[in-house]
Design a protein around this motif. Structure first.
Motif, PDB file in Angstrom:
ATOM      1  N   PHE A 249      51.094  17.580  71.552  1.00  0.00           N
ATOM      2  CA  PHE A 249      50.701  18.821  71.644  1.00  0.00           C
ATOM      3  C   PHE A 249      49.507  18.926  70.609  1.00  0.00           C
ATOM      4  O   PHE A 249      49.862  18.464  69.629  1.00  0.00           O
ATOM      5  N   SER A 250      48.207  19.067  71.004  1.00  0.00           N
ATOM      6  CA  SER A 250      47.163  19.058  70.012  1.00  0.00           C
ATOM      7  C   SER A 250      46.163  19.997  70.582  1.00  0.00           C
ATOM      8  O   SER A 250      45.946  20.242  71.467  1.00  0.00           O
ATOM      9  N   TYR A 251      45.699  20.746  69.427  1.00  0.00           N
ATOM     10  CA  TYR A 251      44.727  21.940  69.409  1.00  0.00           C
ATOM     11  C   TYR A 251      43.865  21.813  68.255  1.00  0.00           C
ATOM     12  O   TYR A 251      43.864  22.149  67.021  1.00  0.00           O
ATOM     13  N   ASP A 252      42.724  21.058  68.483  1.00  0.00           N
ATOM     14  CA  ASP A 252      41.587  20.725  67.291  1.00  0.00           C
ATOM     15  C   ASP A 252      40.459  21.235  68.054  1.00  0.00           C
ATOM     16  O   ASP A 252      39.679  20.383  68.542  1.00  0.00           O
ATOM     17  N   VAL A 253      40.039  22.490  67.630  1.00  0.00           N
ATOM     18  CA  VAL A 253      38.852  23.324  68.067  1.00  0.00           C
ATOM     19  C   VAL A 253      38.326  24.046  66.789  1.00  0.00           C
ATOM     20  O   VAL A 253      38.965  24.517  65.854  1.00  0.00           O
ATOM     21  N   THR A 254      36.877  24.283  67.256  1.00  0.00           N
ATOM     22  CA  THR A 254      36.107  25.226  66.276  1.00  0.00           C
ATOM     23  C   THR A 254      35.653  26.321  67.166  1.00  0.00           C
ATOM     24  O   THR A 254      34.950  26.175  68.096  1.00  0.00           O
ATOM     25  N   GLN A 255      35.948  27.516  66.829  1.00  0.00           N
ATOM     26  CA  GLN A 255      35.727  28.676  67.447  1.00  0.00           C
ATOM     27  C   GLN A 255      34.369  29.527  66.751  1.00  0.00           C
ATOM     28  O   GLN A 255      34.895  29.437  65.457  1.00  0.00           O
ATOM     29  N   HIS A 256      33.453  29.762  67.010  1.00  0.00           N
ATOM     30  CA  HIS A 256      32.241  30.370  66.542  1.00  0.00           C
ATOM     31  C   HIS A 256      31.301  31.326  67.488  1.00  0.00           C
ATOM     32  O   HIS A 256      31.500  30.892  68.541  1.00  0.00           O
ATOM     33  N   GLY A 257      30.810  32.269  66.700  1.00  0.00           N
ATOM     34  CA  GLY A 257      29.839  33.284  67.414  1.00  0.00           C
ATOM     35  C   GLY A 257      29.759  34.255  66.702  1.00  0.00           C
ATOM     36  O   GLY A 257      30.411  34.734  65.603  1.00  0.00           O
ATOM     37  N   PRO A 258      28.843  35.303  67.117  1.00  0.00           N
ATOM     38  CA  PRO A 258      28.337  36.422  66.347  1.00  0.00           C
ATOM     39  C   PRO A 258      29.772  37.416  66.753  1.00  0.00           C
ATOM     40  O   PRO A 258      30.457  37.447  67.445  1.00  0.00           O
TER      41      PRO A 258
END
Length: 266
Positions: A249-258
């Motif tokens: 199981f892997s979760y390698d993310v970037t969340q970005h926004g206003p």
């Protein structure tokens, strides 16, 4: 093709989990008051409501044994699939100390038809819970600038369900995956008083360090308008990254926004 569709629909579910942002309270002097800060004799409280219009980029493998897949989704993609979300934060300040709790829950259900005669359709339900708790100490303060430093923990839970409905194969697949982890974090928050009711907030933290995730960090900045002594409106930009891996199981993310927020103090 089933694998590709599954990853796409679940990525939308993960994206919906990002509809949150921490409280941005900074406790600067009251608008229009250039005075030096005074010692607070009792606790003060604030509550914040918010929404974060986030995009998500990275790589995720959240239904082992399916391999990791690249993710690149915009905010409009998630709005079509969101079932609902609950989010909120609260902060208590006593003299130079402040204590922050922030919690979010969201659920997304995505689905679609599958090519070929063997399976008819698939459905992906994604639930996400994040709870953040921190303690800050006001290390510096004057009439213009305030600086807090502190530490805490961020709790994560991803609960996912994949259903592949039968076609000619008369075979139904129902697969559930759940992962929970806790990240220690350290962070800081800077408040800058501008003219009149305007101010700026800059904040960030980093953590994980292999205890829960390999690494997590976040950074945010906002422009704030003090409507009155109790209500402050805020608009800014936030980025949140996490790299979690465990047994396929892997979760390698970037969340970005206003993001936009409203804080009420009492």
């Amino acid at each position: 093709m089933i694998q590709g569709e599954t990853v796409r629909y679940f990525a939308i579910g993960l994206m919906a989990a990002a509809l949150h942002t921490p409280a941005w309270a900074s406790d600067l002097p009251r608008p229009g008051s250039p005075r030096a800060p005074v010692v607070i004799s009792g606790p003060s409280f604030s509550i914040t409501s918010y929404i974060w219009a986030t995009a998500i980029d990275g790589k995720s493998a959240t239904f082992p044994p399916l391999p990791a897949a690249d993710i690149s989704l915009r905010f409009r993609d998630v709005l079509k699939e969101l079932n609902g979300a609950i989010m909120g934060s609260a902060e208590m300040r006593v003299d130079r100390w402040s204590f922050l709790v922030d919690g979010q829950f969201s659920q997304v259900t995505s689905g679609g038809s599958l090519p070929g005669p063997f399976f008819s359709s698939l459905k992906v339900r994604s639930q996400s819970t994040t709870i953040h708790g921190s303690a800050f100490y006001r290390v510096y303060e004057n009439a213009v600038i305030s600086l807090d430093a502190g530490s805490g923990v961020r709790f994560w839970n991803l609960n996912n369900r994949l259903q592949i409905l039968p076609g000619l194969a008369n075979l139904r697949i129902d697969h559930r995956v759940s992962q929970t982890w806790v990240d220690p974090i350290v962070g800081a928050r800077l408040g800058i008083k501008l003219s009149g009711p305007w101010s700026l907030t800059l904040a960030g933290d980093a953590g994980g360090f292999g205890v829960g995730s390999r690494l997590t960090w976040q950074a945010l900045g906002s422009v704030n308008y003090a409507w009155n002594d109790h209500l402050t409106l805020k608009a800014g930009y936030r980025a949140l990254h996490v790299d979690f891996r465990r047994r396929g199981f892997s979760y390698d993310v970037t969340q970005h926004g206003p993001a936009v927020a409203a804080t009420y103090r009492f």
